[in-house]
Scaffold this active site. Structure first.
Site, mmCIF file in Angstrom:
data_model
loop_
_atom_site.group_PDB
_atom_site.id
_atom_site.type_symbol
_atom_site.label_atom_id
_atom_site.label_comp_id
_atom_site.label_asym_id
_atom_site.label_seq_id
_atom_site.Cartn_x
_atom_site.Cartn_y
_atom_site.Cartn_z
ATOM 1 N N HIS A 280 -8.186 1.861 -1.519
ATOM 2 C CA HIS A 280 -8.519 1.911 -2.929
ATOM 3 C C HIS A 280 -8.430 0.506 -3.509
ATOM 4 O O HIS A 280 -7.665 -0.330 -3.035
ATOM 5 C CB HIS A 280 -7.620 2.885 -3.699
ATOM 6 C CG HIS A 280 -6.159 2.645 -3.545
ATOM 7 N ND1 HIS A 280 -5.459 2.940 -2.382
ATOM 8 C CD2 HIS A 280 -5.254 2.133 -4.406
ATOM 9 C CE1 HIS A 280 -4.186 2.624 -2.545
ATOM 10 N NE2 HIS A 280 -4.036 2.130 -3.757
ATOM 11 N N PHE A 281 -9.244 0.282 -4.504
ATOM 12 C CA PHE A 281 -9.319 -1.007 -5.167
ATOM 13 C C PHE A 281 -8.864 -0.836 -6.610
ATOM 14 O O PHE A 281 -9.394 0.006 -7.326
ATOM 15 C CB PHE A 281 -10.761 -1.539 -5.144
ATOM 16 C CG PHE A 281 -11.247 -1.852 -3.759
ATOM 17 C CD1 PHE A 281 -11.248 -3.153 -3.279
ATOM 18 C CD2 PHE A 281 -11.706 -0.839 -2.925
ATOM 19 C CE1 PHE A 281 -11.698 -3.439 -1.996
ATOM 20 C CE2 PHE A 281 -12.149 -1.116 -1.640
ATOM 21 C CZ PHE A 281 -12.145 -2.422 -1.179
ATOM 22 N N GLN B 166 0.864 -1.173 0.000
ATOM 23 C CA GLN B 166 0.000 0.000 0.000
ATOM 24 C C GLN B 166 0.906 1.230 0.000
ATOM 25 O O GLN B 166 1.744 1.397 0.877
ATOM 26 C CB GLN B 166 -0.919 0.024 1.222
ATOM 27 C CG GLN B 166 -1.895 1.191 1.206
ATOM 28 C CD GLN B 166 -2.838 1.203 2.411
ATOM 29 O OE1 GLN B 166 -2.645 0.466 3.380
ATOM 30 N NE2 GLN B 166 -3.858 2.036 2.339
#
Length: 142
Positions: free
Chosen positions: A99-100, A93
């Site tokens: 967030h995807f 990350q």
């Protein structure tokens, strides 16, 4: 406290190629895509990771992820699609706002993802597997 890049995009402070937005979330193509159609789905409110994600926002995000994934499939006919979400720097990350990534996968085109699974080499007994199962179960919030 400074805003994350995703908060800035959601606020319109930074330009982005937005494919969908509503009051809860925003979806936009990745500025540094791994493949054609690589898109991010992000909540508008600051949520660092999945551990902090409330159920209502999570459900809305999943509905949007499904909608955008179908749009990517219909638009580009990829051979597959990965949905990736990282939590913590050790898990890659880099922006600490959940967030995807929706990453279309193509057999006959550039695919810069390089994703692979390797099975844990530690074999576990049935008793160890049951202990892991029970430990997770006892920590669930019903």
């Amino acid at each position: 406290m400074s805003k994350t890049i995703f908060e800035q995009i959601a606020a319109g402070d930074i330009p982005a190629n937005i494919v969908y937005e509503d009051e809860v979330c925003i979806a936009f193509t990745d500025a540094f895509p791994l493949s054609k159609g690589h898109t991010l789905v992000v909540p508008r409110k600051p949520v660092e990771n999945i551990y902090d994600l409330d159920e209502e926002t999570g459900a809305h995000l999943m509905k949007t992820i499904t909608n955008v994934a179908n749009a990517i499939r219909d638009a580009f006919s990829p051979d597959g699609l990965n949905v990736v979400q990282n939590n913590g720097s050790y898990a890659s990350q880099s922006v600490f706002h959940i967030h995807f990534h929706l990453i279309p996968r193509y057999k006959d085109g550039y695919d810069g993802f390089g994703y692979q699974w390797e099975q844990d080499p530690n074999e576990r007994t049935d008793a160890e597997k049951s202990e892991i199962e029970n430990t997770i179960r006892t920590h669930l919030n019903a």
